[in-house]
Enzyme design. Structure first.
Site, mmCIF file in Angstrom:
data_model
loop_
_atom_site.group_PDB
_atom_site.id
_atom_site.type_symbol
_atom_site.label_atom_id
_atom_site.label_comp_id
_atom_site.label_asym_id
_atom_site.label_seq_id
_atom_site.Cartn_x
_atom_site.Cartn_y
_atom_site.Cartn_z
ATOM 1 N N SER A 155 0.860 -1.187 0.000
ATOM 2 C CA SER A 155 0.000 0.000 0.000
ATOM 3 C C SER A 155 0.891 1.228 0.000
ATOM 4 C CB SER A 155 -0.884 0.028 1.242
ATOM 5 O OG SER A 155 -1.504 1.296 1.384
ATOM 6 N N TYR A 168 -0.961 -0.424 10.288
ATOM 7 C CA TYR A 168 -1.250 -0.881 8.920
ATOM 8 C C TYR A 168 -0.100 -0.479 7.991
ATOM 9 C CZ TYR A 168 -3.531 -1.189 4.355
ATOM 10 O OH TYR A 168 -3.839 -1.496 3.050
HETATM 11 P P1 NAP Z 1 -11.282 -6.414 1.172
HETATM 12 O O1 NAP Z 1 -12.278 -6.056 0.128
HETATM 13 O O2 NAP Z 1 -11.631 -6.225 2.604
HETATM 14 O O3 NAP Z 1 -10.808 -7.914 0.906
HETATM 15 C C1 NAP Z 1 -9.885 -8.545 1.763
HETATM 16 C C2 NAP Z 1 -9.772 -9.998 1.378
HETATM 17 O O4 NAP Z 1 -8.932 -10.633 2.346
HETATM 18 C C3 NAP Z 1 -11.102 -10.696 1.400
HETATM 19 O O5 NAP Z 1 -11.154 -11.665 0.387
HETATM 20 C C4 NAP Z 1 -11.107 -11.371 2.774
HETATM 21 O O6 NAP Z 1 -11.916 -12.537 2.686
HETATM 22 C C5 NAP Z 1 -9.638 -11.721 2.934
HETATM 23 N N1 NAP Z 1 -9.293 -11.864 4.342
HETATM 24 C C6 NAP Z 1 -9.469 -10.943 5.332
HETATM 25 N N2 NAP Z 1 -9.086 -11.466 6.500
HETATM 26 C C7 NAP Z 1 -8.660 -12.737 6.245
HETATM 27 C C8 NAP Z 1 -8.150 -13.794 7.048
HETATM 28 N N3 NAP Z 1 -8.012 -13.642 8.369
HETATM 29 N N4 NAP Z 1 -7.819 -14.953 6.459
HETATM 30 C C9 NAP Z 1 -7.977 -15.118 5.135
HETATM 31 N N5 NAP Z 1 -8.445 -14.153 4.307
HETATM 32 C C10 NAP Z 1 -8.787 -12.986 4.872
HETATM 33 O O7 NAP Z 1 -9.938 -5.587 0.962
HETATM 34 P P2 NAP Z 1 -9.131 -5.168 -0.346
HETATM 35 O O8 NAP Z 1 -9.178 -3.710 -0.408
HETATM 36 O O9 NAP Z 1 -9.516 -5.981 -1.526
HETATM 37 O O10 NAP Z 1 -7.681 -5.570 0.147
HETATM 38 C C11 NAP Z 1 -6.826 -6.453 -0.536
HETATM 39 C C12 NAP Z 1 -5.395 -6.017 -0.275
HETATM 40 O O11 NAP Z 1 -5.192 -4.717 -0.815
HETATM 41 C C13 NAP Z 1 -5.044 -5.912 1.210
HETATM 42 O O12 NAP Z 1 -3.750 -6.431 1.428
HETATM 43 C C14 NAP Z 1 -5.074 -4.422 1.472
HETATM 44 O O13 NAP Z 1 -4.247 -4.049 2.551
HETATM 45 C C15 NAP Z 1 -4.577 -3.882 0.142
HETATM 46 N N6 NAP Z 1 -4.903 -2.476 -0.113
HETATM 47 C C16 NAP Z 1 -6.176 -2.063 -0.240
HETATM 48 C C17 NAP Z 1 -6.454 -0.720 -0.454
HETATM 49 C C18 NAP Z 1 -7.855 -0.181 -0.588
HETATM 50 O O14 NAP Z 1 -8.050 1.050 -0.528
HETATM 51 N N7 NAP Z 1 -8.851 -1.034 -0.805
HETATM 52 C C19 NAP Z 1 -5.396 0.202 -0.557
HETATM 53 C C20 NAP Z 1 -4.094 -0.265 -0.422
HETATM 54 C C21 NAP Z 1 -3.856 -1.599 -0.219
HETATM 55 P P3 NAP Z 1 -12.734 -13.223 3.893
HETATM 56 O O15 NAP Z 1 -13.372 -12.120 4.672
HETATM 57 O O16 NAP Z 1 -13.686 -14.113 3.152
HETATM 58 O O17 NAP Z 1 -11.709 -13.996 4.663
#
Ligand code: NAP
Length: 277
Positions: A155, A168
């Site tokens: 990120s 984070y």
């Molecule tokens: P999201 O929509 O909340 O999705 C997170 C994913 O991780 C879901 O599939 C969730 O599935 C899974 N997950 C969460 N806790 C888990 C656990 N304990 N064990 C296994 N799986 C788990 O978030 P996202 O935005 O797509 O995030 C994906 C990545 O992008 C992350 O690493 C995040 O830090 C990064 N990121 C996101 C943003 C943003 O603004 N969205 C910005 C920078 C970086 P389940 O709940 O089914 O387990």
């Protein structure tokens, strides 16, 4: 231009033999689900990992129907060592998996003193320990094969303590450093390591921090983010920052960092530490 590994795209290299399977963590929604969709369209078989089995089954059924690829599901909470070990074993043993997308991650709201010790420890377990263990599980096999890829989702927060998401951001700084270090170690062995640094992207992660994403500005759509990340992947870019307009700024930061490297090795403390004045 950002630094790019000078090797041929994996898809071309592997198509001559077979298209590698892709294991994607956090594939039930958000960025991971978008990666699943893109790799399925490219003809890769998939292994989807997350906790929500029903969501992964629905996604897998649709992607199988649309693309004809085989899709396995592993239901696992990656903060639980026994469940994480199941995924590690799969990565070690399944030679068809040639690409790991280390995407699962979350964020929590509040300031450091408001966050509970258990919550920050769980955040670190998911965002760093799980990602590290999965990379460690697959890397020796990929290195022995002389091909493959590890994509780590970091990120921009990992570059910016000023953004106010301290723990984070610290986990994401770890992801960037790990990716850069692994790339130095593994690129000579034919393994491509990419760090992807999204900024604010429209996913459910914002619900987990207690924010309404519709009140935020400059929000990137998840499809745009993943398509851009895959442009970086296809170019074998080491660090991909989809929202950053001027790649030269990243290159300048790296050049400034590297210019300091010779200055860290000195027998004596710097002059400014030799007196209290
Ligand atoms: P999201 O929509 O909340 O999705 C997170 C994913 O991780 C879901 O599939 C969730 O599935 C899974 N997950 C969460 N806790 C888990 C656990 N304990 N064990 C296994 N799986 C788990 O978030 P996202 O935005 O797509 O995030 C994906 C990545 O992008 C992350 O690493 C995040 O830090 C990064 N990121 C996101 C943003 C943003 O603004 N969205 C910005 C920078 C970086 P389940 O709940 O089914 O387990």
């Amino acid at each position: 231009m950002m630094i790019v590994m000078n090797i041929e795209p994996i898809s071309e290299k592997s198509n001559a033999m077979t298209i590698p399977s892709v294991l994607i963590t956090g594939a039930s929604t958000g960025i991971g689900a978008a990666y699943a969709e893109r790799f399925a369209r490219r003809g890769h078989d998939l292994v989807l990992v997350a906790r929500d089995k029903a969501r992964m089954e629905a996604l897998a059924a649709r992607l199988h129907q649309e693309n004809g690829v085989a899709i396995d599901i592993i239901q696992a909470d990656l903060t639980q060592p026994a469940e994480l070990a199941t995924v590690e074993t799969r990565l070690r043993d399944d030679a068809s998996i040639g690409i790991l997308v280390n995407n699962a991650g979350t964020a929590i709201g509040g300031s450091f003193i408001e966050q509970s010790t258990d919550d920050v420890a769980r955040l670190v377990a998911l965002n760093t320990t799980a990602l590290l263990r999965l990379a460690s599980a697959i890397a020796p096999r990929l290195a022995a094969a002389g091909e493959g890829a590890i994509v780590n989702i970091g990120s921009v927060v990992g570059l910016a303590p000023e953004f106010g998401m301290t723990v984070y951001g610290a986990t994401k700084a770890f992801v960037l450093f790990l990716s850069q270090g692994l790339s130095l170690e593994l690129a000579p062995k034919g393994v491509y390591v990419q760090a992807v640094l999204p900024a604010t992207t429209r996913t459910e992660i914002w619900e987990h921090v207690g924010a309404d994403v519709d009140t935020l500005s400059n929000v990137m759509e998840v499809d745009d983010l993943v398509d851009a990340a895959l442009v970086g992947f296809d170019r074998r870019e080491l660090v991909t920052i989809p929202p950053l307009p001027d790649a030269g700024q990243w290159d300048a930061l790296q050049a400034a960092r590297q210019a300091m490297l010779p200055n860290y090795r000195n027998e004596h403390p710097a002059e400014r530490y030799r007196s209290v004045a």
